[in-house]
Design an enzyme around this catalytic site. Structure first.
Site: not given
Length: 262
Positions: A79, A81, A172
């Site tokens: 999706a 954002l 990370d």
């Protein structure tokens, strides 16, 4: 793979043209309407599925991430954002809450740091877990390029690392994997596993980008003990070995400094 073709394969309808987004050093990323499409040139098997698992794991633990609409060997559909204002205090609250969680044991599914494959591992003492799951594979891959630093890296993990308890990690967490969405701070591109929060803190400190206010709020919510602070260079060695692997011997100086600070 063409992003529109990937959307068709996913059974999703494109809403507008494919607009390139910044995708780091590994993936090519496009926005197509309400979707973000990620692909890569000859990705290692399982790369995108591991990313999707990591996003799901973070979402289950209360972290805002882009929803996964589809994943396959060829790529990932997320999706989109909508961007929002920077909210470093909100990010500090998110990460303090994540790192405060306690899991049953140290746990890592087979995954990746970038495109470097990492083995799965479960349980046991933390120093052995971190060294054998995270450091050793990269040490073996870079040994011939370390100009004699290999034995010094090995020696770092003969002393125990501090253990506060098994916590979920992004894995990370450099500033490029933080995204300020309209709804609030979100995390991208995880290398998720359950370990010690010093791993995330070390990567956040390594290349900077997190302002003082972030650290003030995080420290108020979840103070960092001195023994964890002292261990951060030993966690940074993991990420610096990855940079030697991907980008070359220009990172040996930084690696030596981390070893010396340990």
């Amino acid at each position: 793979m063409d992003p529109l073709a990937l959307l068709r394969k996913a059974g999703l309808e494109a809403e507008g043209p494919a607009l390139p987004l910044h995708g780091g050093d590994i993936s090519r990323v496009w926005r197509v309407g309400r979707f973000v499409v990620k692909t890569a040139q000859d990705p290692p098997p399982g790369l995108f599925r591991a990313e999707a698992r990591g996003l799901q794991a973070l979402a289950e633990r209360g972290v805002r991430v882009p929803q996964v609409h589809w994943v396959g060997e060829e790529g990932l559909v997320l999706a989109y954002l909508e961007p929002g204002p920077e909210d470093w205090e909100g990010l500090a609250r998110t990460l303090a809450a994540l790192h405060r969680r306690r899991e049953g044991s140290y746990l890592a599914e087979p995954g990746f740091l970038g495109t470097f494959p990492l083995p799965g591992r479960e349980g046991g003492e933390w120093t052995a877990f971190f060294y054998e799951r995270c450091v050793l594979p990269l040490l073996e891959a870079t040994w011939d390029r370390l100009q004699g630093l290999g034995p010094k890296v090995e020696a770092l993990y003969r002393r125990p690392l501090p253990a506060e308890g098994p916590a979920p990690l992004h894995g990370d967490l450099w500033h490029g994997n933080v995204y300020f969405a309209r709804e609030g701070p979100a995390l991208l591109d995880p290398s998720f596993f359950v370990g010690e929060r010093g791993v995330d803190l070390a990567m956040m400190r390594l290349f900077g980008g997190f302002p003082r206010r972030f650290w003030e709020v995080y420290g108020e919510l979840y103070p960092v003990p001195e023994e964890v602070e002292r261990a951060l260079p030993r966690y940074q060695v993991y990420y610096l070995l990855a940079h030697v692997h991907f980008f070359g011997q220009g990172y040996l100086g930084a690696l030596w400094r981390a070893i010396s600070a340990s």
